[in-house]
Write an enzyme that holds these catalytic residues in place. Structure first.
Site, PDB file in Angstrom:
ATOM      1  N   HIS A   1       8.760  39.459  15.327  1.00 30.56           N
ATOM      2  CA  HIS A   1       8.762  40.637  14.446  1.00 30.56           C
ATOM      3  C   HIS A   1       9.206  41.877  15.228  1.00 30.56           C
ATOM      4  O   HIS A   1      10.049  42.654  14.758  1.00 30.56           O
ATOM      5  CB  HIS A   1       7.344  40.823  13.883  1.00 30.56           C
ATOM      6  CG  HIS A   1       7.153  42.051  13.068  1.00 30.56           C
ATOM      7  ND1 HIS A   1       7.097  42.042  11.685  1.00 30.56           N
ATOM      8  CD2 HIS A   1       6.974  43.359  13.429  1.00 30.56           C
ATOM      9  CE1 HIS A   1       6.896  43.271  11.245  1.00 30.56           C
ATOM     10  NE2 HIS A   1       6.817  44.080  12.281  1.00 30.56           N
ATOM     11  N   GLU A   2       8.646  42.072  16.414  1.00 27.85           N
ATOM     12  CA  GLU A   2       8.979  43.263  17.206  1.00 27.85           C
ATOM     13  C   GLU A   2      10.410  43.212  17.735  1.00 27.85           C
ATOM     14  O   GLU A   2      11.103  44.232  17.756  1.00 27.85           O
ATOM     15  CB  GLU A   2       7.982  43.423  18.359  1.00 27.85           C
ATOM     16  CG  GLU A   2       6.530  43.586  17.929  1.00 27.85           C
ATOM     17  CD  GLU A   2       6.330  44.688  16.890  1.00 27.85           C
ATOM     18  OE1 GLU A   2       7.128  45.661  16.874  1.00 27.85           O
ATOM     19  OE2 GLU A   2       5.387  44.585  16.099  1.00 27.85           O
TER      20      GLU A   2
ATOM     21  N   HIS B   1      12.645  44.296  15.045  1.00 21.51           N
ATOM     22  CA  HIS B   1      12.734  45.757  14.943  1.00 21.51           C
ATOM     23  C   HIS B   1      13.794  46.291  15.901  1.00 21.51           C
ATOM     24  O   HIS B   1      14.548  47.220  15.564  1.00 21.51           O
ATOM     25  CB  HIS B   1      11.386  46.395  15.282  1.00 21.51           C
ATOM     26  CG  HIS B   1      10.427  46.460  14.137  1.00 21.51           C
ATOM     27  ND1 HIS B   1      10.781  46.934  12.890  1.00 21.51           N
ATOM     28  CD2 HIS B   1       9.110  46.129  14.049  1.00 21.51           C
ATOM     29  CE1 HIS B   1       9.737  46.889  12.085  1.00 21.51           C
ATOM     30  NE2 HIS B   1       8.710  46.404  12.757  1.00 21.51           N
TER      31      HIS B   1
ATOM     32  N   GLU C   1       9.074  47.018   7.666  1.00 16.62           N
ATOM     33  CA  GLU C   1       8.118  45.953   7.984  1.00 16.62           C
ATOM     34  C   GLU C   1       8.473  44.668   7.242  1.00 16.62           C
ATOM     35  O   GLU C   1       8.418  43.572   7.797  1.00 16.62           O
ATOM     36  CB  GLU C   1       6.694  46.397   7.636  1.00 16.62           C
ATOM     37  CG  GLU C   1       6.135  47.481   8.542  1.00 16.62           C
ATOM     38  CD  GLU C   1       6.175  47.096  10.007  1.00 16.62           C
ATOM     39  OE1 GLU C   1       5.726  45.987  10.352  1.00 16.62           O
ATOM     40  OE2 GLU C   1       6.687  47.900  10.809  1.00 16.62           O
TER      41      GLU C   1
END
Length: 300
Positions: free
Chosen positions: A143-144, A147, A228
């Site tokens: 997930h990071e 980003h 998100e």
């Protein structure tokens, strides 16, 4: 389904950023119209302030954010397992290896920051390393890394800069008002249609200046929530395993609030670190509801 969701979220992000930029210019134009008798001057001033803020924040974002959240950098020798998971996700995501930081906090959470993939960093709490297994950590760090890969880190930095620019513009307007500004030159024919139009424009401009910071907060939170969803979908693209992120989000959502998190950085985290109560409208929520995120992941 996965790639359709990614494309949809990217389009929504473009809409929000365009609206955010227009809001800055509108507030600048309103400020110039009301206090300096020139909407053009206000537009130019707003553009200059926004560009200066963006330059300053983009150039210093990583060090500033890490200091605010009491994070310290670690090496491969100090945290080999964490380092290798980040390295694996960066390799799959085709981005340079980011710097790795740890926040000494028992609550599980993580975030990414930086101005581009070459100058990015990820931070995790000590609590997340204790509570999550490797599969779940891969989901979180995927997930990071998403980003970073999707340039969300730069978008969030720009959004913070634009919010700061709006606050400064409003402060200039308030100071101008208290120090005798706002005396627009009136038309000689106050009963003409032109005079009525000036009154309408004056009222609209004042409302823009007053409500601008509120609208900026709503836009910033909308951008954060949308990114998100995109990072969740992109994490699944990297790991090919939605269950890892689903289990991680369930554990993170049931944890206590963080003690070390800086409130102004709350939108950067994978989940709200302050555990604030959600408003009925969700307009000011920094993150989408965990239940909705999990539901989307389950449908992939």
């Amino acid at each position: 389904m996965l790639f359709q969701q990614i494309a949809r979220n990217k389009r929504r992000t473009v809409y929000v950023m365009v609206g955010f930029s227009l809001l800055v210019l509108l507030i600048g134009g309103a400020l110039g119209y009301v206090f300096f008798n020139s909407a053009t001057s206000g537009l130019i001033m707003a553009a200059v302030i926004a560009i200066v803020y963006m330059g300053l924040m983009i150039s210093q974002s990583t060090s500033v954010v890490m200091r605010m959240n009491h994070a310290h950098e670690v090496s491969e020798d100090e945290q080999p397992e964490l380092w290798h998971i980040v390295e694996d996700m960066a390799l799959v995501g085709k981005v340079p290896m980011p710097k790795v930081y740890i926040i000494d906090d028992a609550s599980p959470n993580a975030f990414a920051t930086g101005n581009d993939p070459k100058h990015a960093a990820v931070a995790v709490t000590s609590g997340i390393m204790q509570r999550l297994n490797r599969e779940e950590m891969e989901g979180v760090l995927g997930h990071e890394i998403s980003h970073i890969r999707n340039y969300d880190i730069r978008l969030q930095t720009i959004a913070l800069a634009l919010s700061a620019a709006i606050s400064m513009l409003v402060n200039i307007g308030m100071h101008s008002f208290w120090w005798g500004g706002g005396n627009r030159r009136r038309s000689n024919n106050n009963n003409s249609e032109g005079g009525n139009m000036q009154i309408v424009l004056l009222i609209v401009s004042i409302l823009l200046i007053i409500l601008g910071p509120l609208a900026a907060s709503i836009a910033q939170m909308a951008l954060s929530r949308n990114r998100e969803y995109l990072a969740d979908a992109s994490s699944v693209e990297l790991t090919r395993n939605p269950q890892g992120l689903i289990k991680a989000l369930e554990k993170i959502s049931s944890s206590d609030p963080m003690k070390e998190a800086d409130p102004t950085s709350a939108a950067l985290y994978i989940s709200d670190p302050l555990k604030k109560k959600k408003g009925f409208s969700h307009l000011f929520d920094t993150h989408p509801p965990i239940e909705e995120r999990i539901e989307r992941l389950e449908n992939m």
